[in-house]
Design a protein around this motif. Structure first.
Motif, PDB file in Angstrom:
ATOM      1  N   ALA A 165       0.823  -1.214   0.000  1.00 21.65           N
ATOM      2  CA  ALA A 165       0.000   0.000   0.000  1.00 21.65           C
ATOM      3  C   ALA A 165       0.854   1.260   0.000  1.00 21.65           C
ATOM      4  O   ALA A 165       0.400   2.326  -0.415  1.00 21.65           O
ATOM      5  CB  ALA A 165      -0.927  -0.007   1.215  1.00 21.65           C
ATOM      6  N   ALA A 166       2.112   1.133   0.481  1.00 22.63           N
ATOM      7  CA  ALA A 166       2.995   2.295   0.523  1.00 22.63           C
ATOM      8  C   ALA A 166       3.774   2.484  -0.773  1.00 22.63           C
ATOM      9  O   ALA A 166       4.500   3.471  -0.921  1.00 22.63           O
ATOM     10  CB  ALA A 166       3.971   2.158   1.692  1.00 22.63           C
ATOM     11  N   ASP A 167       3.645   1.554  -1.727  1.00 24.63           N
ATOM     12  CA  ASP A 167       4.376   1.677  -2.992  1.00 24.63           C
ATOM     13  C   ASP A 167       3.885   2.882  -3.790  1.00 24.63           C
ATOM     14  O   ASP A 167       2.693   3.235  -3.748  1.00 24.63           O
ATOM     15  CB  ASP A 167       4.183   0.419  -3.848  1.00 24.63           C
ATOM     16  N   VAL A 168       4.800   3.497  -4.504  1.00 27.44           N
ATOM     17  CA  VAL A 168       4.437   4.602  -5.404  1.00 27.44           C
ATOM     18  C   VAL A 168       4.040   3.997  -6.750  1.00 27.44           C
ATOM     19  O   VAL A 168       4.858   3.332  -7.394  1.00 27.44           O
ATOM     20  CB  VAL A 168       5.608   5.578  -5.594  1.00 27.44           C
ATOM     21  N   PRO A 169       2.808   4.185  -7.200  1.00 26.72           N
ATOM     22  CA  PRO A 169       2.398   3.628  -8.499  1.00 26.72           C
ATOM     23  C   PRO A 169       3.024   4.426  -9.637  1.00 26.72           C
ATOM     24  O   PRO A 169       2.828   5.641  -9.733  1.00 26.72           O
ATOM     25  CB  PRO A 169       0.873   3.773  -8.491  1.00 26.72           C
ATOM     26  N   VAL A 170       3.798   3.772 -10.482  1.00 25.59           N
ATOM     27  CA  VAL A 170       4.521   4.454 -11.557  1.00 25.59           C
ATOM     28  C   VAL A 170       4.350   3.685 -12.862  1.00 25.59           C
ATOM     29  O   VAL A 170       3.740   2.621 -12.914  1.00 25.59           O
ATOM     30  CB  VAL A 170       6.022   4.578 -11.224  1.00 25.59           C
ATOM     31  N   GLY A 171       4.937   4.247 -13.904  1.00 21.85           N
ATOM     32  CA  GLY A 171       5.021   3.592 -15.196  1.00 21.85           C
ATOM     33  C   GLY A 171       6.390   3.858 -15.785  1.00 21.85           C
ATOM     34  O   GLY A 171       7.213   4.538 -15.175  1.00 21.85           O
ATOM     35  N   PRO A 172       6.682   3.375 -16.989  1.00 21.89           N
ATOM     36  CA  PRO A 172       7.979   3.664 -17.613  1.00 21.89           C
ATOM     37  C   PRO A 172       8.041   5.096 -18.140  1.00 21.89           C
ATOM     38  O   PRO A 172       8.928   5.860 -17.803  1.00 21.89           O
ATOM     39  CB  PRO A 172       8.063   2.637 -18.747  1.00 21.89           C
ATOM     40  N   THR A 173       7.095   5.463 -18.980  1.00 20.99           N
ATOM     41  CA  THR A 173       6.892   6.822 -19.471  1.00 20.99           C
ATOM     42  C   THR A 173       5.392   6.993 -19.651  1.00 20.99           C
ATOM     43  O   THR A 173       4.649   6.010 -19.668  1.00 20.99           O
ATOM     44  CB  THR A 173       7.577   7.063 -20.834  1.00 20.99           C
ATOM     45  N   CYS A 174       4.944   8.230 -19.784  1.00 19.03           N
ATOM     46  CA  CYS A 174       3.506   8.446 -19.981  1.00 19.03           C
ATOM     47  C   CYS A 174       3.012   7.693 -21.213  1.00 19.03           C
ATOM     48  O   CYS A 174       1.919   7.138 -21.216  1.00 19.03           O
ATOM     49  CB  CYS A 174       3.204   9.934 -20.120  1.00 19.03           C
ATOM     50  N   ARG A 175       3.824   7.679 -22.245  1.00 19.93           N
ATOM     51  CA  ARG A 175       3.399   7.081 -23.503  1.00 19.93           C
ATOM     52  C   ARG A 175       3.186   5.581 -23.395  1.00 19.93           C
ATOM     53  O   ARG A 175       2.324   5.003 -24.055  1.00 19.93           O
ATOM     54  CB  ARG A 175       4.453   7.374 -24.572  1.00 19.93           C
ATOM     55  N   LEU A 176       3.993   4.909 -22.547  1.00 19.58           N
ATOM     56  CA  LEU A 176       3.910   3.463 -22.412  1.00 19.58           C
ATOM     57  C   LEU A 176       3.161   3.026 -21.163  1.00 19.58           C
ATOM     58  O   LEU A 176       3.020   1.833 -20.914  1.00 19.58           O
ATOM     59  CB  LEU A 176       5.321   2.859 -22.385  1.00 19.58           C
ATOM     60  N   CYS A 177       2.680   3.980 -20.361  1.00 18.34           N
ATOM     61  CA  CYS A 177       2.033   3.647 -19.093  1.00 18.34           C
ATOM     62  C   CYS A 177       0.542   3.384 -19.307  1.00 18.34           C
ATOM     63  O   CYS A 177      -0.130   4.093 -20.064  1.00 18.34           O
ATOM     64  CB  CYS A 177       2.231   4.791 -18.095  1.00 18.34           C
ATOM     65  N   THR A 178       0.029   2.378 -18.607  1.00 23.63           N
ATOM     66  CA  THR A 178      -1.384   2.023 -18.740  1.00 23.63           C
ATOM     67  C   THR A 178      -2.243   2.595 -17.616  1.00 23.63           C
ATOM     68  O   THR A 178      -3.442   2.332 -17.573  1.00 23.63           O
ATOM     69  CB  THR A 178      -1.543   0.488 -18.747  1.00 23.63           C
ATOM     70  N   ARG A 179      -1.657   3.373 -16.702  1.00 26.58           N
ATOM     71  CA  ARG A 179      -2.432   3.944 -15.595  1.00 26.58           C
ATOM     72  C   ARG A 179      -3.213   5.160 -16.109  1.00 26.58           C
ATOM     73  O   ARG A 179      -2.652   6.223 -16.337  1.00 26.58           O
ATOM     74  CB  ARG A 179      -1.505   4.354 -14.455  1.00 26.58           C
TER      75      ARG A 179
END
Length: 540
Positions: free
Chosen positions: A491-505
């Motif tokens: 629950a304390a993890d920071v939700p991230v992606g690789p880059t905006c272009r490749l992120c599915t969030r």
């Protein structure tokens, strides 16, 4: 990003005709948990992975497929390309393709890389034509020359009563214009070739990435050469700047000059080697760590030129630029191996929990040098924690990276704005730690710090960069940076992606670009307040 380890376990188990229940019993877990592993829904590492490999009679490297993880990352980029991202891909299609049809996956990745190279070339040419005044002037000269030649030729063709003197004059004009046009054409071609060379930098960096991943960030032949050279240096005195200066002067006639102006007024670097004069020059503001490392690099390149050349020849590099960048990277690798001897450095790192500041004091190295060396501790049977490495400038552009299999690191441009590498700029010289989670459930620990070079004068701007190390969260408890963190609490993890272009969030507040991942609803990023505004005023 999870590699298809589960699929490999499943395929290997089935080929040996071992039931899921039997394998689960042999490795000491429940069949349901093994089912989750085989469907790539649970991570597997450490002793459990070793037991699986032993029961299936297969090497751990063949199970983890570290080389294939880079291929999986390339496919993620290819599938997120705007030209194909709207196609109805299945969620696990990329992993299935890598696991079951690796040659087809490699073909698709190579075609996408060639396509991106062609697009980069086209963009470079278009930019040149639109914005370069020199090209505009050259094209204008081409048109003017063609017009002049055509006019003279039409006169010679249409006017029949020209005397010999007039005809000779027009022929001379055609000759002059033709020679001028030839020179302009050569200049024009040169401009386009320079554009193409600049655009090829992306493919050159990709080739170097492939070379590093193929070697798993470890070059045994350079390590062996470093051991030999370190013994030679230690025999001349206590290792350090003075010993290196003496060894370079006595062995190669190289003089070291510290301080004073460089021989070239427009040279922007902190150090420079002049082979013609046998002079190694350092800016007066350079640190002892920088001098020690660069002197070791020069000593290594002069002493082990054959080893470096052989290592470079084994790499599959297609351009002179790629070979030049690879030669620089290999020279730096050799320097790191000389300054930080493998076994002693790994022992110290394990003893202090990979505390970078402790290692800096022990080996008189800089933060970035220590981080580089940690990335290369991949000797079979004597491995350290596998790290990935990134460096960014204040504008967020990634200027150097060493890939970590499984972690999608952007090759160029910018990474996710939530990563610690960018947060470090807001807290100068402070060590930041961050546990992140990607949308596929993979978790990593990021360690980042901003660094500042010493300016040479009041008028010289401060040069600040940010450096980040990344490792799988499974290894975090082996480091001092994992102390005090509840690594089981996701629950304390920071939700991230690789880059905006490749992120599915799709719900990320930091998103700056449209979602390009296939499937799901239309992206709500940067939409107009009033929907379907182009239909306003239309009659029903």
């Amino acid at each position: 990003m999870r590699a298809p380890i589960g699929f490999r376990i499943s395929n290997r188990r089935k080929s040996l005709r071992i039931s899921q229940a039997a394998l689960a019993r042999q490795i000491g877990i429940s069949p349901s948990y093994l089912n989750l592993i085989e469907n790539n829904k649970r991570d597997i590492a450490g002793s459990l992975l070793q037991r699986v490999a032993q029961c299936l009679d297969i090497e751990i490297g063949d199970l983890t497929g570290e080389a294939e993880q880079k291929l999986l990352q390339d496919l993620e980029e290819a599938y997120a390309d705007p030209a194909v991202e709207s196609l109805p891909f299945q969620p696990d299609e990329r992993r299935q393709l890598v696991a079951q049809y690796p040659a087809s996956a490699m073909a698709l990745a190579r075609m996408h890389r060639a396509y991106m190279g062609a697009v980069a070339d086209a963009d470079a040419y278009a930019d040149r034509l639109r914005s370069d005044p020199l090209l505009g002037q050259l094209l204008h000269q081409v048109l003017s020359g063609i017009t002049a030649i055509r006019s003279s030729a039409e006169i010679l063709e249409d006017v029949q009563d020209l005397d010999d003197a007039e005809r000779s004059r027009f022929l001379g004009a055609i000759g002059r214009e033709t020679r001028t046009l030839s020179e302009v054409a050569r200049s024009l071609i040169g401009q386009f070739e320079s554009s193409s060379q600049a655009a090829s930098s992306v493919s050159a960096l990709r080739e170097i990435d492939d070379m590093i991943i193929e070697q798993q960030n470890h070059f045994p032949q350079l390590e062996d050469a470093a051991v030999r050279l370190r013994v030679e240096l230690d025999a001349q005195g206590t290792f350090g700047v003075e010993t290196l200066v003496s060894a370079l002067e006595s062995g190669f006639g190289v003089r070291t000059i510290i301080g004073g102006p460089p021989d070239s007024p427009d040279f922007p670097g902190q150090y420079r080697y002049r082979p013609d004069a046998r002079i190694m020059w350092f800016q007066g503001s350079t640190t002892l760590a920088t001098r020690q490392f660069q002197l070791a690099r020069l000593f290594g390149e002069l002493s082990a030129a054959d080893v470096l050349r052989q290592t470079l020849e084994l790499a599959r590099l297609s351009t002179d630029r790629a070979r030049r960048l690879a030669a620089r990277a290999l020279g730096s690798y050799l320097a790191g191996a000389i300054v930080f001897p493998y076994s002693r450095f790994l022992g110290e790192a394990e003893a202090c929990g990979y505390d970078i500041d402790r290692l800096r004091q022990r080996f008189n190295g800089s933060f970035e040098q220590i981080a580089h060396r940690l990335v290369s501790l991949r000797r079979p049977g004597e491995e350290g924690i596998p790290f990935g490495f990134l460096r960014s400038d204040p504008a967020g552009r990634l200027t150097k990276h060493f890939p970590l299999p499984g972690l999608l690191l952007p090759n160029t441009g910018h990474a996710c704005p939530l990563w610690a590498i960018y947060c470090a700029f807001r807290q100068p010289e402070a060590m930041l730690r961050q546990v992140v989670q990607f949308s596929d459930g993979s978790r990593y620990m990021f360690l980042a710090r901003s660094l500042q070079q010493r300016p040479a004068s009041f008028r010289e701007p401060n040069n600040v960069v940010s450096v980040m190390l990344a490792c799988d969260v499974l290894h975090a408890d082996r480091t001092v940076y994992g102390q005090g963190l509840n690594l089981l609490d996701q629950a304390a993890d920071v939700p991230v992606g690789p880059t905006c272009r490749l992120c599915t969030r799709r719900d990320c507040a930091a998103r700056q670009e449209e979602v390009l991942s296939p499937g799901g609803p239309v992206s709500a990023t940067r939409v107009p307040l009033v929907p379907h505004e182009f239909g306003l005023g239309d009659s029903a």
